[in-house]
Design an enzyme around this catalytic site. Sequence first.
Site, PDB file in Angstrom:
ATOM      1  N   GLU A 265       0.810  -1.229   0.000  1.00  0.00           N
ATOM      2  CA  GLU A 265       0.000   0.000   0.000  1.00  0.00           C
ATOM      3  C   GLU A 265       0.844   1.280   0.000  1.00  0.00           C
ATOM      4  OE1 GLU A 265      -2.975  -0.328   3.095  1.00  0.00           O
ATOM      5  OE2 GLU A 265      -4.258  -1.442   1.732  1.00  0.00           O
TER       6      GLU A 265
ATOM      7  N   GLU B 119      -6.954  -7.818  -0.974  1.00  0.00           N
ATOM      8  CA  GLU B 119      -7.359  -7.867   0.437  1.00  0.00           C
ATOM      9  C   GLU B 119      -8.814  -7.446   0.568  1.00  0.00           C
ATOM     10  OE1 GLU B 119      -5.070  -5.484   3.154  1.00  0.00           O
ATOM     11  OE2 GLU B 119      -3.186  -5.969   2.169  1.00  0.00           O
TER      12      GLU B 119
ATOM     13  N   HIS C  13      -8.674  -7.145  14.271  1.00  0.00           N
ATOM     14  CA  HIS C  13      -9.134  -7.025  12.880  1.00  0.00           C
ATOM     15  C   HIS C  13      -9.663  -8.388  12.448  1.00  0.00           C
ATOM     16  CE1 HIS C  13      -9.024  -6.593   8.526  1.00  0.00           C
ATOM     17  NE2 HIS C  13      -8.816  -5.307   8.658  1.00  0.00           N
TER      18      HIS C  13
HETATM   19  C1  GLA Z   1      -4.389  -2.728   4.645  1.00  0.00           C
HETATM   20  C2  GLA Z   1      -3.020  -3.358   4.766  1.00  0.00           C
HETATM   21  C3  GLA Z   1      -3.006  -4.585   5.612  1.00  0.00           C
HETATM   22  C4  GLA Z   1      -3.872  -4.426   6.828  1.00  0.00           C
HETATM   23  C5  GLA Z   1      -5.268  -4.061   6.394  1.00  0.00           C
HETATM   24  C6  GLA Z   1      -6.231  -3.917   7.551  1.00  0.00           C
HETATM   25  O1  GLA Z   1      -5.102  -3.118   3.564  1.00  0.00           O
HETATM   26  O2  GLA Z   1      -2.444  -3.644   3.526  1.00  0.00           O
HETATM   27  O3  GLA Z   1      -1.678  -4.844   5.990  1.00  0.00           O
HETATM   28  O4  GLA Z   1      -3.347  -3.432   7.642  1.00  0.00           O
HETATM   29  O5  GLA Z   1      -5.218  -2.816   5.752  1.00  0.00           O
HETATM   30  O6  GLA Z   1      -7.511  -3.574   7.092  1.00  0.00           O
END
Ligand code: GLA
Length: 674
Positions: free
Chosen positions: A154, A313, A364
Amino acid sequence: MSVLFPKIPALLHGGDYNPDQWLDRPDILEEDIKMMKKAGVNTATVGVFSWSTLEPQEGNFQFGWLHDIIDKLYENGIYTVLATPTGARPAWMDEKYPSVLRVEKDGRRNHHSGRHNHCMSSLEYRSLVEKMDTKLAQEFGNHPGLILWHISNEFGGECYCENCKKRFQEYLREKYHNNIEELNKQWWTSFWSRRFDSFEQIEPPYDNGEHSILGLNLDWKRFNSWNMKDYLAFERRILKKYTPQVPATANFMKLFEQLDYVDLAKEIDIISWDGYPSWNNDYETPADTAAELSFDHTVMRSLKKDKPFMLMESTPSLVNWHSFNKLKRPGILRASSIQTIGCGSDTVQYFQWRKGRGAAEQFHGAVVDHLGRDDTRVFKEVSEVGEILKKLAPVTGSKVTSKAAVLFDWSNRWAIKDMQGMARDTKNYEKEVRKFYNIHLKKGINADIVFPLEDLSSYSLVVLPMYYAVSKEAGEWLKEYVKNGGTVVATYLTAYVNENTLAYLGGFPGAGLGEVFGLYAEELDTLYPTDSNSVLMKDGNKALVKDYCELIKLTGAEVLGTYESDFYAGMPAVTVHSYGKGKAYYIGTRMEEADLIKFFTPIWSECGIKEKELPEGVEYLTRTAEDGSTFDFYVNYNATPATVQLAKDGTNLLNGEAVSGKVEILPFNAVVVK
Ligand code: GLA
């Protein structure tokens, strides 16, 4: 067919897997594999933040554990998406090489902390990354289980260090041909005595620095995005050197503001993104949330239109960072996973496989909870998705084709946001783009998102919401499109400024587009939220309009609608103009969705675009295989059954039954007709 991974020509199901958090629990690692198989998982994304386990001290590389994991996954039919661990740094690195740490907008260097916070320009960081990525590629590049490189994580953020400042100056020097007067002209620096004598005088927009030069602000945004791309390209080059056969991705985020993904996409092979909608919130229906998700998927799909994308994701249940972290209601995961495939993804992946015990993300959502059982609601729902993806396997590699497109542009977005005028809270560029996408979605029309200067020849209709910052080149590009028979629909605020935010003289739209639309906008009125106007259309329809009203003068266009009140009552609000072989529609004000649908209905028909009547809350998405066979997805986002009239007869892939005519779709379920 554009199958993403010839090694595994199926839809992928899996997600982030962090075994490095469990190396002292071999029992759990063993259990993971068994449970993955049970959930129909065929891919795992490994190593995303593993730097401190892979290189606990500088130069001490520990790859044994990762070999064991990837081997074991592969032996059990699970392929690996292998991440470079560069999204977070070990403590030894920050201690020894402070230049790797970012400097914030206020000029202060960060302490060792968190993740995603290294300086993209730091040569020391790049050198450490080069060593790590080279080793990773050499160790795992030929592993039969490896299908994809996942570069860092990210990308985002900015750095204001001296090094980044110098790179910004060099970036400007190149852009403005080493001619400071060219920059002064484009940035209009005689305003407030802002003239520069040299590139060395220019600073990034520090918190307590320069903000009044819009061209500078915009070029800084562009520089930051370019610098990020430069870093991404750097990591990719290392991986490609040793593993030219392995594709690479970088996980993007929902319409992320800071980075021009169109540009970054050039440096990756497959688009992937992380989607975390706020399902079951208290301000919209699940169908509304789903529509926004469709838009986000479509943006991602549109970044590489020749192949499927990946949902890298998503959460199987809840996240931990929304304002309210509500559980996904039963059925949402199923419906949204089918929708994801319908929108052109060939994967459904989660963050994450197993919940960690501590630190920021301990609560999470994950497929496997702290409970550790495989009979939880979430585990069962994930397993159901695994089954569904197997049934949808024939869809793998097919594409989404569209005749309609809506333009979105990052530079335009930045320019509108920074423009000093209109209303602070109602510019809403992103929302407006989504609105124009949404009217297509509501009518069962696949629409693509297009970006400036791309090939438009496959589209019969291109919508240009609030296309404010338009270069002369982009003006030419649109002109050619219409001249050759294309239809465009533009709105208020078209082509007010060039790509560096200099206003066009002689009437908006500039960039040569005035002759295409046959009009000029003399003034732009900004309304208060409680104000409104209305437009009386030629066909008798009346449309309520809000927020912005342009006062239009005609130079050849035909009037399709006029304002009904205020001092501009009777003046044109909506027009059409023939240009070359094409047509250019102009909507000088902000209309609501329902009225836009009425307005577009005859345009769709003129453009040979077929619409479809759908029950409220049902999405209709289609994918086409290379042999021409199509897959029609009908996804019901209602809590009650919905009946749809199928566009064609065929087999419902989800249960193997023949379907024709009208079918009933259960709540949060779908029918996929081949
Ligand atoms: C992002 C990150 C992950 C995690 C998620 C949690 O997408 O890439 O590592 O932190 O958020 O929602």
